[in-house]
Motif scaffolding. Structure first.
Motif, mmCIF file in Angstrom:
data_model
loop_
_atom_site.group_PDB
_atom_site.id
_atom_site.type_symbol
_atom_site.label_atom_id
_atom_site.label_comp_id
_atom_site.label_asym_id
_atom_site.label_seq_id
_atom_site.Cartn_x
_atom_site.Cartn_y
_atom_site.Cartn_z
ATOM 1 N N THR A 42 -5.174 -6.176 10.511
ATOM 2 C CA THR A 42 -4.220 -6.500 11.352
ATOM 3 C C THR A 42 -3.936 -8.157 10.710
ATOM 4 O O THR A 42 -2.655 -8.724 9.931
ATOM 5 N N THR A 43 -4.983 -8.289 10.048
ATOM 6 C CA THR A 43 -5.174 -9.647 9.300
ATOM 7 C C THR A 43 -4.113 -9.387 7.667
ATOM 8 O O THR A 43 -3.771 -10.710 7.525
ATOM 9 N N MET A 44 -4.381 -8.003 7.165
ATOM 10 C CA MET A 44 -3.541 -7.846 6.236
ATOM 11 C C MET A 44 -2.241 -7.657 6.420
ATOM 12 O O MET A 44 -0.515 -7.936 5.625
ATOM 13 N N ARG A 45 -1.807 -7.110 7.618
ATOM 14 C CA ARG A 45 -0.563 -6.886 8.122
ATOM 15 C C ARG A 45 0.199 -7.980 7.951
ATOM 16 O O ARG A 45 1.499 -8.892 7.910
ATOM 17 N N LEU A 78 -1.641 -2.889 -1.228
ATOM 18 C CA LEU A 78 -1.697 -1.078 -1.089
ATOM 19 C C LEU A 78 -2.417 -1.051 0.508
ATOM 20 O O LEU A 78 -3.266 -1.967 0.873
ATOM 21 N N LEU A 79 -1.234 -1.429 1.235
ATOM 22 C CA LEU A 79 -1.755 -1.080 3.055
ATOM 23 C C LEU A 79 -1.746 0.520 3.429
ATOM 24 O O LEU A 79 -1.948 1.442 2.530
ATOM 25 N N GLU A 80 -2.283 0.625 4.513
ATOM 26 C CA GLU A 80 -3.123 2.037 4.784
ATOM 27 C C GLU A 80 -1.816 3.250 4.509
ATOM 28 O O GLU A 80 -0.246 2.397 5.138
ATOM 29 N N ALA A 81 -1.996 4.057 3.973
ATOM 30 C CA ALA A 81 -0.543 5.219 4.340
ATOM 31 C C ALA A 81 0.583 4.852 4.181
ATOM 32 O O ALA A 81 1.668 4.176 5.553
ATOM 33 N N PRO A 154 -8.603 0.907 -0.421
ATOM 34 C CA PRO A 154 -7.651 1.082 -1.422
ATOM 35 C C PRO A 154 -8.780 2.922 -2.247
ATOM 36 O O PRO A 154 -7.804 3.892 -2.330
ATOM 37 N N VAL A 155 -10.012 2.725 -2.038
ATOM 38 C CA VAL A 155 -10.867 4.149 -2.240
ATOM 39 C C VAL A 155 -10.726 5.040 -1.481
ATOM 40 O O VAL A 155 -11.058 6.256 -1.734
ATOM 41 N N ASN A 156 -10.419 5.250 0.051
ATOM 42 C CA ASN A 156 -10.987 6.279 1.302
ATOM 43 C C ASN A 156 -9.942 7.236 0.792
ATOM 44 O O ASN A 156 -9.243 7.513 0.026
ATOM 45 N N GLY A 157 -10.662 8.711 0.419
ATOM 46 C CA GLY A 157 -10.906 9.660 0.205
ATOM 47 C C GLY A 157 -10.251 9.765 -1.248
ATOM 48 O O GLY A 157 -10.522 11.255 -1.487
ATOM 49 N N LEU A 158 -10.481 9.095 -2.293
ATOM 50 C CA LEU A 158 -11.157 9.482 -3.479
ATOM 51 C C LEU A 158 -12.453 10.045 -3.831
ATOM 52 O O LEU A 158 -13.235 9.347 -3.090
ATOM 53 N N ASP A 159 -11.884 10.580 -5.656
ATOM 54 C CA ASP A 159 -12.935 11.441 -6.017
ATOM 55 C C ASP A 159 -13.868 9.918 -7.001
ATOM 56 O O ASP A 159 -13.289 8.527 -7.145
#
Ligand SMILES: Nc1ncnc2c1ncn2[C@@H]1O[C@H](COP(=O)(O)OP(=O)(O)OP(=O)(O)O)[C@@H](O)[C@H]1O
Length: 309
Positions: A42-45, A78-81, A154-159
């Motif tokens: 919310t803050t970032m948005r 770079l925000l979510e999805a 930013p690293v969610n789901g990354l290898d």
């Protein structure tokens, strides 16, 4: 520079962000930590003008997002999805963004090179892996060469390779003198990436401090000791007034003592030791202690050892 003054966001009865003040400064990476639902996104948005504050304000280089004359040149995120038209190629997505913001075409090639998407730039982005999608989102954030950058998870789901790449990129952006604000739930990763921490819980700022200072204040180093006579040793250590916990593998975790003191107690009782080491305090431990009261649902896993084990 990002500055929040009494920044507030309410959704009905929920106060997602509760009159917070903070400054994110250039030249270092500021990590934004908080349990689920703490108010980070919310803050970032609100910084990016995607949500309107219910009270207070947040500015980028002294102006609210909507008042920035050339926003893409001032701040990238770079925000979510990210919603990207999947039928478009990475190149055309970036070119469209560049054209609508008065950015020259050569900058599109530059950012594609910077994020390592050269080989797939003309393929449909709908078929991109999570890692490629993140790279494309970062390319878009960097397009206007902004001095302020926000990365939400930013690293969610990354290898591991992708995680390392993002860490290096984020650190180099800060080293160039940019303001970098990054949220993550991966504590080990945050410990390697951030210099400064802003910790939020239930919409309020719980800490605003340097990484080393945060860990030193909120967690203590401890001694880890493993003995085939663990129960007797635990009793002997407890007699000295130290707090003992048991680790998952049966080792004892001793707070308030040095390794020498623990070894001496074992030696004086003729007890065998299979392991004796100092465990430095971690960011994860410091975070868990600080935010324990701000987490809505949590399970206790680290119980004190009952007497007589
Ligand atoms: N659009 C919305 N409508 C209603 N409530 C919302 C909305 N967006 C967020 N909230 C609520 O505001 C609070 C803060 O949410 P937010 O997504 O900012 O937290 P977060 O720290 O980013 O959490 P996470 O780590 O889970 O992503 C939560 O209680 C959430 O349910």
């Amino acid at each position: 520079m990002i500055t929040a003054e009494r920044l507030t966001k309410r959704y009905g009865d929920t106060t997602a962000v509760d009159a917070i003040d903070f400054t994110v400064r250039p030249g270092s990476v500021t990590g934004f930590l908080g349990p689920n639902g703490a108010g980070k996104s919310t803050t970032m948005r609100m910084v990016m003008g995607l949500d309107h504050p219910s009270g207070g304000r947040v500015t980028v280089n002294g102006r609210a997002y909507r008042d920035l004359p050339a926003p893409l040149h001032e701040v990238g995120a770079l925000l979510e999805a990210k919603a990207i038209h999947g039928g478009r190629s990475a190149y055309h997505h970036l070119l469209w963004l560049a054209k609508t913001n008065g950015i020259p075409r050569r900058r599109v090639d530059e950012v594609i090179g910077l994020v390592g998407l050269d080989a797939v730039a003309h393929k449909r982005s709908g078929g991109f892996s999570l890692g490629m999608g993140q790279r494309l989102g970062i390319a878009a954030a960097l397009l206007g060469d902004p001095g302020v950058l926000l990365f939400d998870e930013p690293v969610n789901g990354l290898d591991p390779e992708g995680i390392r790449w993002i860490r290096t990129l984020i650190r180099s952006l800060a080293a160039e003198g940019r303001t970098v604000f990054v949220s993550s739930h991966l504590m080990s990763e945050m410990a390697l990436t951030a210099d400064h921490l802003l910790v939020i819980g239930r919409g309020q700022i719980l800490a605003d401090t340097g990484m080393a200072d945060f860990i030193a204040r909120n967690a203590a180093a401890h001694v880890r000791v493993r003995s085939p006579q663990g129960g007797v040793l635990a009793e002997a250590l407890r007699e000295r007034g130290w707090t003992i916990r048991r680790d998952d593998d049966g080792a004892l975790l001793v707070e308030g003592a040095s390794a020498e003191q623990v070894g001496d107690v074992a030696g004086s009782r003729g007890l065998y030791l299979h392991e004796l080491s100092v465990v430095n305090a971690s960011l994860e431990e410091a975070f868990m202690r600080l935010t324990a009261d701000s987490v809505e649902y949590h399970a206790r896993t680290d119980q004190p050892v009952p007497a007589g084990v």
